[in-house]
Motif scaffolding. Structure first.
Motif, mmCIF file in Angstrom:
data_model
loop_
_atom_site.group_PDB
_atom_site.id
_atom_site.type_symbol
_atom_site.label_atom_id
_atom_site.label_comp_id
_atom_site.label_asym_id
_atom_site.label_seq_id
_atom_site.Cartn_x
_atom_site.Cartn_y
_atom_site.Cartn_z
ATOM 1 N N ASP A 173 18.925 1.434 -2.036
ATOM 2 C CA ASP A 173 18.796 1.094 -0.612
ATOM 3 C C ASP A 173 17.482 0.361 -0.313
ATOM 4 O O ASP A 173 17.375 -0.354 0.684
ATOM 5 N N SER A 174 16.488 0.556 -1.174
ATOM 6 C CA SER A 174 15.184 -0.080 -0.952
ATOM 7 C C SER A 174 15.278 -1.603 -0.994
ATOM 8 O O SER A 174 14.473 -2.292 -0.359
ATOM 9 N N PHE A 175 16.265 -2.131 -1.732
ATOM 10 C CA PHE A 175 16.373 -3.589 -1.860
ATOM 11 C C PHE A 175 16.782 -4.261 -0.546
ATOM 12 O O PHE A 175 16.701 -5.474 -0.429
ATOM 13 N N ILE A 227 17.935 -1.528 -10.591
ATOM 14 C CA ILE A 227 17.813 -0.156 -10.087
ATOM 15 C C ILE A 227 17.407 0.700 -11.277
ATOM 16 O O ILE A 227 18.092 0.705 -12.316
ATOM 17 N N GLY A 228 16.299 1.400 -11.162
ATOM 18 C CA GLY A 228 15.886 2.256 -12.267
ATOM 19 C C GLY A 228 14.491 2.811 -12.052
ATOM 20 O O GLY A 228 13.757 2.342 -11.180
ATOM 21 N N ASP A 229 14.166 3.797 -12.860
ATOM 22 C CA ASP A 229 12.843 4.403 -12.808
ATOM 23 C C ASP A 229 11.921 3.580 -13.716
ATOM 24 O O ASP A 229 12.180 3.440 -14.919
ATOM 25 N N ALA A 230 10.858 3.060 -13.121
ATOM 26 C CA ALA A 230 9.983 2.151 -13.865
ATOM 27 C C ALA A 230 9.143 2.856 -14.922
ATOM 28 O O ALA A 230 8.465 2.200 -15.703
ATOM 29 N N THR A 231 9.195 4.172 -14.972
ATOM 30 C CA THR A 231 8.468 4.869 -16.033
ATOM 31 C C THR A 231 9.360 5.015 -17.278
ATOM 32 O O THR A 231 8.945 5.576 -18.287
ATOM 33 N N CYS A 263 10.164 -1.302 -4.501
ATOM 34 C CA CYS A 263 10.580 -2.249 -3.465
ATOM 35 C C CYS A 263 10.409 -1.618 -2.079
ATOM 36 O O CYS A 263 11.306 -1.631 -1.243
ATOM 37 N N GLY A 264 9.235 -1.038 -1.855
ATOM 38 C CA GLY A 264 8.930 -0.441 -0.550
ATOM 39 C C GLY A 264 8.357 -1.509 0.356
ATOM 40 O O GLY A 264 8.576 -2.703 0.151
ATOM 41 N N ARG A 265 7.574 -1.051 1.350
ATOM 42 C CA ARG A 265 7.037 -2.009 2.332
ATOM 43 C C ARG A 265 6.148 -3.047 1.663
ATOM 44 O O ARG A 265 6.273 -4.242 1.924
ATOM 45 N N LEU A 266 5.272 -2.618 0.764
ATOM 46 C CA LEU A 266 4.377 -3.570 0.096
ATOM 47 C C LEU A 266 5.127 -4.386 -0.964
ATOM 48 O O LEU A 266 5.029 -5.616 -1.004
ATOM 49 N N ILE A 312 11.898 -3.911 -9.388
ATOM 50 C CA ILE A 312 12.549 -2.673 -9.859
ATOM 51 C C ILE A 312 12.336 -1.584 -8.799
ATOM 52 O O ILE A 312 11.218 -1.432 -8.282
ATOM 53 N N ASP A 313 13.388 -0.845 -8.500
ATOM 54 C CA ASP A 313 13.230 0.346 -7.647
ATOM 55 C C ASP A 313 14.270 1.366 -8.060
ATOM 56 O O ASP A 313 15.375 1.015 -8.470
ATOM 57 N N LYS A 314 13.912 2.649 -7.941
ATOM 58 C CA LYS A 314 14.863 3.682 -8.361
ATOM 59 C C LYS A 314 15.912 3.958 -7.283
ATOM 60 O O LYS A 314 16.913 4.610 -7.556
ATOM 61 N N ASN A 315 15.648 3.447 -6.077
ATOM 62 C CA ASN A 315 16.576 3.668 -4.968
ATOM 63 C C ASN A 315 17.200 2.339 -4.530
ATOM 64 O O ASN A 315 16.493 1.451 -4.044
ATOM 65 N N ALA A 357 -2.133 -2.308 -10.179
ATOM 66 C CA ALA A 357 -1.475 -1.098 -9.682
ATOM 67 C C ALA A 357 -2.092 -0.659 -8.367
ATOM 68 O O ALA A 357 -3.305 -0.732 -8.181
ATOM 69 N N ARG A 358 -1.211 -0.240 -7.454
ATOM 70 C CA ARG A 358 -1.723 0.364 -6.216
ATOM 71 C C ARG A 358 -1.995 1.834 -6.509
ATOM 72 O O ARG A 358 -1.202 2.485 -7.196
ATOM 73 N N LEU A 359 -3.085 2.332 -5.985
ATOM 74 C CA LEU A 359 -3.266 3.779 -6.077
ATOM 75 C C LEU A 359 -3.833 4.319 -4.788
ATOM 76 O O LEU A 359 -4.678 3.711 -4.156
ATOM 77 N N VAL A 370 3.648 -0.945 -7.530
ATOM 78 C CA VAL A 370 3.331 -0.553 -6.150
ATOM 79 C C VAL A 370 4.350 0.456 -5.608
ATOM 80 O O VAL A 370 4.846 0.311 -4.496
ATOM 81 N N THR A 371 4.680 1.462 -6.423
ATOM 82 C CA THR A 371 5.524 2.535 -5.888
ATOM 83 C C THR A 371 4.617 3.415 -5.015
ATOM 84 O O THR A 371 3.398 3.208 -4.961
ATOM 85 N N ASN A 372 5.214 4.410 -4.360
ATOM 86 C CA ASN A 372 4.417 5.305 -3.527
ATOM 87 C C ASN A 372 3.904 6.510 -4.322
ATOM 88 O O ASN A 372 3.503 7.511 -3.762
ATOM 89 N N ASN A 373 3.928 6.373 -5.650
ATOM 90 C CA ASN A 373 3.552 7.499 -6.499
ATOM 91 C C ASN A 373 2.491 7.040 -7.506
ATOM 92 O O ASN A 373 2.772 6.220 -8.392
HETATM 93 P P1 AMP Z 1 6.627 2.456 0.070
HETATM 94 O O1 AMP Z 1 6.173 3.874 0.259
HETATM 95 O O2 AMP Z 1 7.281 1.867 1.311
HETATM 96 O O3 AMP Z 1 5.565 1.557 -0.484
HETATM 97 O O4 AMP Z 1 7.823 2.504 -1.002
HETATM 98 C C1 AMP Z 1 7.658 2.839 -2.350
HETATM 99 C C2 AMP Z 1 8.902 2.507 -3.162
HETATM 100 O O5 AMP Z 1 8.686 2.906 -4.522
HETATM 101 C C3 AMP Z 1 10.190 3.216 -2.686
HETATM 102 O O6 AMP Z 1 11.195 2.239 -2.434
HETATM 103 C C4 AMP Z 1 10.576 4.130 -3.873
HETATM 104 O O7 AMP Z 1 11.978 4.252 -4.057
HETATM 105 C C5 AMP Z 1 9.920 3.391 -5.052
HETATM 106 N N1 AMP Z 1 9.639 4.240 -6.224
HETATM 107 C C6 AMP Z 1 8.961 5.425 -6.247
HETATM 108 N N2 AMP Z 1 8.851 5.887 -7.513
HETATM 109 C C7 AMP Z 1 9.468 4.969 -8.315
HETATM 110 C C8 AMP Z 1 9.700 4.869 -9.719
HETATM 111 N N3 AMP Z 1 9.250 5.796 -10.580
HETATM 112 N N4 AMP Z 1 10.367 3.777 -10.208
HETATM 113 C C9 AMP Z 1 10.828 2.830 -9.365
HETATM 114 N N5 AMP Z 1 10.642 2.866 -8.021
HETATM 115 C C10 AMP Z 1 9.972 3.914 -7.495
#
Ligand code: AMP
Length: 156
Positions: A45-47, A60-64, A19-22, A40-43, A108-110, A83-86
């Protein structure tokens, strides 16, 4: 958490991971357009990035984590968008969606364009910001060149 229960609610049921910018932007757009969205977001505050009009669900949770995906009732999703940042988290979540739950549309974003082949091997569609930006900049430049040519021709 409110749960999706009726069959109708599963129509156009889209899961967004991150739940980041994208992710937040996409969730707001799809929800405003009438889609049943779960994000879904692990943080937690992102919501905060979700708009007040967002009518979907959040977890709230780790999508992996497969348990998180199951809580999201992933098997009923028509699309999963990671679309996480990872890149590693996106690849893993996308593979879980495709391989374990047989979701037809997985996007998936990469960040790393060189890893695109890994996704394609598994039938996962990809969005690469670096490649998209390069194409867009190239388009703007060629439009500028075209405009210059037109102006030149008009002056002659
Ligand atoms: P942004 O960089 O603005 O696109 O934000 C990416 C979002 O992905 C952030 O809110 C992170 O908390 C979230 N994020 C990163 N890794 C994970 C994960 N494994 N599961 C869920 N959310 C994640």
């Amino acid at each position: 958490m409110k749960r999706l229960t009726s069959k109708q609610e599963y129509e156009n049921y889209i899961i967004i991971i991150g739940c980041g910018r994208l992710g937040a932007n996409l969730a707001n757009t799809l929800s405003d357009g009438g889609g049943n969205v779960l994000i879904i977001d692990k943080n937690k505050d992102s919501f905060r990035k979700l708009s007040p009009s967002f009518g979907g669900l959040s977890i709230i949770g780790d999508a992996t984590d497969i348990d998180v995906m199951q809580e999201a009732q992933i098997s009923n999703a028509s699309a999963v968008i990671a679309v996480t940042n990872n890149d590693n988290a996106n690849i893993m979540a996308a593979q879980i969606a495709r391989e374990m739950f047989h979701i037809k549309r997985v996007i998936a974003r990469l960040y790393d364009p060189e890893r695109e082949y890994v996704y394609h091997e598994f039938g996962i569609e990809t969005i690469c910001p670096a490649v998209l930006s390069a194409k867009e900049i190239d388009k703007i430049l060629s439009q500028n060149d075209l405009q210059k040519d037109v102006i030149k021709e008009e002056k002659q």
